[in-house]
Design a protein around this motif. Structure first.
Motif, PDB file in Angstrom:
ATOM      1  N   TRP A 108      -7.714  60.956 -28.121  1.00  0.00           N
ATOM      2  CA  TRP A 108      -8.394  60.166 -27.099  1.00  0.00           C
ATOM      3  C   TRP A 108      -9.872  59.947 -27.434  1.00  0.00           C
ATOM      4  N   LEU A 109     -10.394  60.756 -28.372  1.00  0.00           N
ATOM      5  CA  LEU A 109     -11.790  60.596 -28.800  1.00  0.00           C
ATOM      6  C   LEU A 109     -11.953  59.599 -29.941  1.00  0.00           C
ATOM      7  N   SER A 110     -10.835  59.040 -30.434  1.00  0.00           N
ATOM      8  CA  SER A 110     -10.881  58.252 -31.671  1.00  0.00           C
ATOM      9  C   SER A 110     -11.730  56.990 -31.560  1.00  0.00           C
ATOM     10  N   ILE A 111     -11.750  56.334 -30.413  1.00  0.00           N
ATOM     11  CA  ILE A 111     -12.514  55.085 -30.303  1.00  0.00           C
ATOM     12  C   ILE A 111     -14.024  55.326 -30.328  1.00  0.00           C
ATOM     13  N   PRO A 112     -14.576  56.140 -29.409  1.00  0.00           N
ATOM     14  CA  PRO A 112     -16.038  56.323 -29.488  1.00  0.00           C
ATOM     15  C   PRO A 112     -16.477  57.027 -30.761  1.00  0.00           C
ATOM     16  N   LEU A 113     -15.720  58.037 -31.201  1.00  0.00           N
ATOM     17  CA  LEU A 113     -16.103  58.757 -32.409  1.00  0.00           C
ATOM     18  C   LEU A 113     -15.941  57.881 -33.648  1.00  0.00           C
ATOM     19  N   GLY A 114     -14.817  57.173 -33.746  1.00  0.00           N
ATOM     20  CA  GLY A 114     -14.571  56.302 -34.896  1.00  0.00           C
ATOM     21  C   GLY A 114     -15.576  55.168 -34.981  1.00  0.00           C
ATOM     22  N   SER A 115     -15.874  54.535 -33.847  1.00  0.00           N
ATOM     23  CA  SER A 115     -16.848  53.435 -33.833  1.00  0.00           C
ATOM     24  C   SER A 115     -18.235  53.939 -34.198  1.00  0.00           C
ATOM     25  N   GLY A 116     -18.592  55.124 -33.661  1.00  0.00           N
ATOM     26  CA  GLY A 116     -19.903  55.693 -33.967  1.00  0.00           C
ATOM     27  C   GLY A 116     -20.047  56.036 -35.438  1.00  0.00           C
ATOM     28  N   ILE A 117     -19.013  56.653 -36.014  1.00  0.00           N
ATOM     29  CA  ILE A 117     -19.052  56.996 -37.442  1.00  0.00           C
ATOM     30  C   ILE A 117     -19.129  55.732 -38.295  1.00  0.00           C
ATOM     31  N   ALA A 118     -18.334  54.707 -37.930  1.00  0.00           N
ATOM     32  CA  ALA A 118     -18.347  53.445 -38.683  1.00  0.00           C
ATOM     33  C   ALA A 118     -19.734  52.804 -38.645  1.00  0.00           C
ATOM     34  N   GLU A 143     -12.794  62.177 -19.732  1.00  0.00           N
ATOM     35  CA  GLU A 143     -11.866  61.348 -20.511  1.00  0.00           C
ATOM     36  C   GLU A 143     -11.849  59.897 -20.063  1.00  0.00           C
ATOM     37  N   ASP A 144     -12.268  59.605 -18.839  1.00  0.00           N
ATOM     38  CA  ASP A 144     -12.269  58.223 -18.346  1.00  0.00           C
ATOM     39  C   ASP A 144     -13.294  57.356 -19.061  1.00  0.00           C
ATOM     40  N   LEU A 145     -14.292  57.993 -19.671  1.00  0.00           N
ATOM     41  CA  LEU A 145     -15.302  57.226 -20.402  1.00  0.00           C
ATOM     42  C   LEU A 145     -14.712  56.550 -21.633  1.00  0.00           C
ATOM     43  N   VAL A 146     -13.678  57.172 -22.215  1.00  0.00           N
ATOM     44  CA  VAL A 146     -13.112  56.658 -23.463  1.00  0.00           C
ATOM     45  C   VAL A 146     -12.423  55.308 -23.265  1.00  0.00           C
ATOM     46  N   PRO A 147     -11.428  55.188 -22.358  1.00  0.00           N
ATOM     47  CA  PRO A 147     -10.817  53.874 -22.166  1.00  0.00           C
ATOM     48  C   PRO A 147     -11.799  52.844 -21.620  1.00  0.00           C
ATOM     49  N   ALA A 148     -12.780  53.296 -20.830  1.00  0.00           N
ATOM     50  CA  ALA A 148     -13.768  52.353 -20.299  1.00  0.00           C
ATOM     51  C   ALA A 148     -14.605  51.749 -21.426  1.00  0.00           C
ATOM     52  N   LEU A 149     -15.026  52.602 -22.361  1.00  0.00           N
ATOM     53  CA  LEU A 149     -15.797  52.116 -23.506  1.00  0.00           C
ATOM     54  C   LEU A 149     -14.956  51.210 -24.394  1.00  0.00           C
ATOM     55  N   ALA A 150     -13.716  51.637 -24.656  1.00  0.00           N
ATOM     56  CA  ALA A 150     -12.819  50.836 -25.489  1.00  0.00           C
ATOM     57  C   ALA A 150     -12.530  49.493 -24.846  1.00  0.00           C
ATOM     58  N   ALA A 151     -12.311  49.497 -23.539  1.00  0.00           N
ATOM     59  CA  ALA A 151     -12.003  48.258 -22.825  1.00  0.00           C
ATOM     60  C   ALA A 151     -13.176  47.289 -22.854  1.00  0.00           C
ATOM     61  N   THR A 152     -14.383  47.817 -22.735  1.00  0.00           N
ATOM     62  CA  THR A 152     -15.569  46.953 -22.747  1.00  0.00           C
ATOM     63  C   THR A 152     -15.748  46.295 -24.110  1.00  0.00           C
ATOM     64  N   ILE A 153     -15.588  47.098 -25.167  1.00  0.00           N
ATOM     65  CA  ILE A 153     -15.662  46.538 -26.520  1.00  0.00           C
ATOM     66  C   ILE A 153     -14.591  45.472 -26.706  1.00  0.00           C
ATOM     67  N   PRO A 160     -17.839  46.489 -38.502  1.00  0.00           N
ATOM     68  CA  PRO A 160     -17.409  47.882 -38.656  1.00  0.00           C
ATOM     69  C   PRO A 160     -17.020  48.541 -37.337  1.00  0.00           C
ATOM     70  N   VAL A 161     -17.802  48.298 -36.292  1.00  0.00           N
ATOM     71  CA  VAL A 161     -17.515  48.884 -34.974  1.00  0.00           C
ATOM     72  C   VAL A 161     -16.257  48.267 -34.372  1.00  0.00           C
ATOM     73  N   LEU A 162     -16.188  46.946 -34.403  1.00  0.00           N
ATOM     74  CA  LEU A 162     -15.063  46.226 -33.814  1.00  0.00           C
ATOM     75  C   LEU A 162     -13.735  46.583 -34.484  1.00  0.00           C
ATOM     76  N   ARG A 163     -13.690  46.507 -35.805  1.00  0.00           N
ATOM     77  CA  ARG A 163     -12.421  46.712 -36.525  1.00  0.00           C
ATOM     78  C   ARG A 163     -11.910  48.143 -36.359  1.00  0.00           C
ATOM     79  N   VAL A 164     -12.802  49.101 -36.442  1.00  0.00           N
ATOM     80  CA  VAL A 164     -12.380  50.496 -36.304  1.00  0.00           C
ATOM     81  C   VAL A 164     -11.899  50.768 -34.879  1.00  0.00           C
ATOM     82  N   ALA A 165     -12.588  50.219 -33.889  1.00  0.00           N
ATOM     83  CA  ALA A 165     -12.168  50.419 -32.498  1.00  0.00           C
ATOM     84  C   ALA A 165     -10.761  49.885 -32.266  1.00  0.00           C
ATOM     85  N   LEU A 166     -10.467  48.712 -32.811  1.00  0.00           N
ATOM     86  CA  LEU A 166      -9.136  48.130 -32.631  1.00  0.00           C
ATOM     87  C   LEU A 166      -8.072  48.892 -33.430  1.00  0.00           C
TER      88      LEU A 166
END
Length: 487
Positions: free
Chosen positions: A221-231, A52-62, A383-389
């Motif tokens: 908690w999966l919404s950022i990587p999954l949402g950005s990937g789908i977008a 689960e730590d990968l999710v906030p780390a990825l979101a924070a980097t974006i 698409p990646v940026l807006r969905v992640a936010l």
């Protein structure tokens, strides 16, 4: 004799197979942690890494790439600096943040301090700062000084304690709703600009369905990587143009280059008048910290188990780290304006993870992105940026605010916050409603009667008056010209 904190964590830790669910395991991890403030905390001794730590780390980097780029670009435009300068400075800022502060402070020295991120609400004021004769280094040093004073005096935690749930909830609702609308509008504008409006529709529709399903499965908690990937996949399949243009490399590391007369910022080192001109903006920037930091801690309180109070974000420590990070980063040549890192804290809280493990991963991701270059192009693609936010910041803000305003008294205070924030800005809305709420004029009238005179109207009254004067000086009050003369 009681055991030391690190022995307590290791002796109480149980493997995943000992729990009925993943959520129960993660909550147990939170409840047994005892971070050491301003002492060395080590991985596997004081905390562990989880998937689960990968999710906030990825979101924070974006979020870091996007927000720092927005701040530096806001400075670069009025100063006539190129896009190449913006990219170079952002890469430098990411190295500063990752190596000197994210890993060192939040990962090892004080896991109760949230990562020092970027001060988004100040972005619209940057052109005014430049027009009034401001200097990025002067502004950074003044923000660092005022922030450190607020941290040492514990003013941040005091203001948070004086803000009721209704005021907090209303602030979160406003920030969430406004942010959500702005991101949807920006994505539609991007798609319309390339004559492919249907791309925005498909991306947003898929995001709504995905978010609803994840909420149903309790896996947001999966919404950022999954949402950005789908977008990304949907936009590419529908033919949206994308290419990698930022090549691998190392940015300039010398402060002498960044603060040279003909290199970097091309402004030289600041003089006395530069510091004088940025004082009102620096005070306002630090004043904006309290509601921002408050909102991030609320997410932990809502998502962590009640026994996990030792891992909650310390507002004053976070202000101290953000202040030092601001001053050091500015001296080295960076253009970032520091604040609490929302694109890290909010996903981390939802994923039920403490600060340090994800902080270490965030630092590593930021270094990779800065040196490799190509991930920066992906992170800032619309698409990646807006969905992640949307799914990582603004929807959770909106939901948390709604959770905090379930009764009549809290919803009344929340409504006034939203009204006042829409009228001027969230700082005005927060400070005015906190004063009215503590006086008992709105919200829970019994709460005001229990407060000391100092807490009831002196501190809230002074806070509101000071912020009102500063906003009037810089021209933030509707219909009132700026009182401070702009050269």
């Amino acid at each position: 004799m009681s055991e030391a904190p690190f022995q307590t964590y290791r002796s109480q830790r149980k493997p995943r197979r000992s729990f009925d669910s993943r959520a129960a395991y993660l909550e147990h991890e939170l409840s047994i942690m005892s971070p050491r403030r301003w002492r060395i905390n080590l991985p596997f001794r004081d905390y562990r890494f989880e998937l689960e730590d990968l999710v906030p780390a990825l979101a924070a980097t974006i979020g870091k790439i996007v927000m720092v780029a927005a701040v530096v670009a806001a400075f670069a435009g009025p100063l006539g600096l190129s896009n190449e300068f913006v990219v170079e400075n952002v890469r430098f800022e990411m190295l500063i943040a990752a190596l000197l502060f994210v890993i060192l402070f939040s990962g090892l020295i004080n896991p109760n301090a949230n990562l020092a991120g970027t001060h988004g609400p100040m972005i619209p004021l940057i052109p005014l700062i430049v027009a009034s004769g401001g200097h990025p280094l002067a502004l950074g040093l003044m923000v660092g000084m005022f922030g450190l004073l607020l941290s040492v005096s514990k003013g941040g935690s005091k203001l948070m304690a004086l803000t009721s749930d209704g005021v907090r909830g209303g602030l979160l609702i406003y920030l969430g709703a406004m942010g959500l609308l702005s991101q949807v509008k920006a994505l539609n504008a991007w798609a319309t600009g390339i004559d492919m409006g249907y791309v925005a529709f498909a991306v947003i529709l898929s995001t709504i369905i995905m978010y609803a399903l994840l909420a149903r499965l309790e896996m947001r908690w999966l919404s950022i990587p999954l949402g950005s990937g789908i977008a990304f996949v949907i936009a590419i399949v529908l033919g949206a143009p994308f290419e990698f243009v930022t090549e691998p490399g190392i940015p300039h590391l010398s402060p002498g280059y960044w603060w040279g007369e003909t290199t970097g910022w091309q402004m030289g080192w600041p003089e006395l008048h530069h510091f004088v001109s940025v004082i009102p903006f620096a005070v306002l920037a630090v004043a904006m910290w309290s509601p921002d930091f408050m909102g991030h801690r609320v997410f932990q309180e809502l998502n962590y188990p009640k026994k996990a109070d030792k891992v909650l974000m310390n507002v004053d420590d976070t202000m101290g780290v953000a202040s030092v990070r601001q001053a050091v980063g500015s001296v080295l040549g960076g253009g970032n304006l520091a604040s609490s890192w929302g694109t890290y804290m909010i996903p981390a809280a939802i994923a039920k993870r403490p600060i340090p493990a994800g902080a270490v991963l965030t630092g590593l991701f930021c270094v990779i992105a800065a040196l490799w270059g190509y991930p920066m192009d992906l992170a800032v693609w619309d698409p990646v940026l807006r969905v992640a936010l949307i799914v990582g910041v603004f929807m959770p803000l909106l939901e948390a605010g709604m959770q905090m305003t379930r009764n009549t008294t809290s919803s009344q205070s929340a409504g006034i916050v939203v009204f006042a924030s829409a009228f001027v800005n969230p700082v005005f809305g927060w400070s005015l409603t906190m004063l009215l709420d503590n006086l008992g004029l709105i919200g829970d009238k019994e709460r005001g009667k229990k407060l000391r005179l100092m807490d009831r109207w002196v501190i809230p009254g002074i806070t509101f008056a000071v912020l009102l004067v500063i906003m009037a000086m810089v021209g933030m009050l509707p219909g009132i010209p700026a009182l401070m003369k702009i050269s």
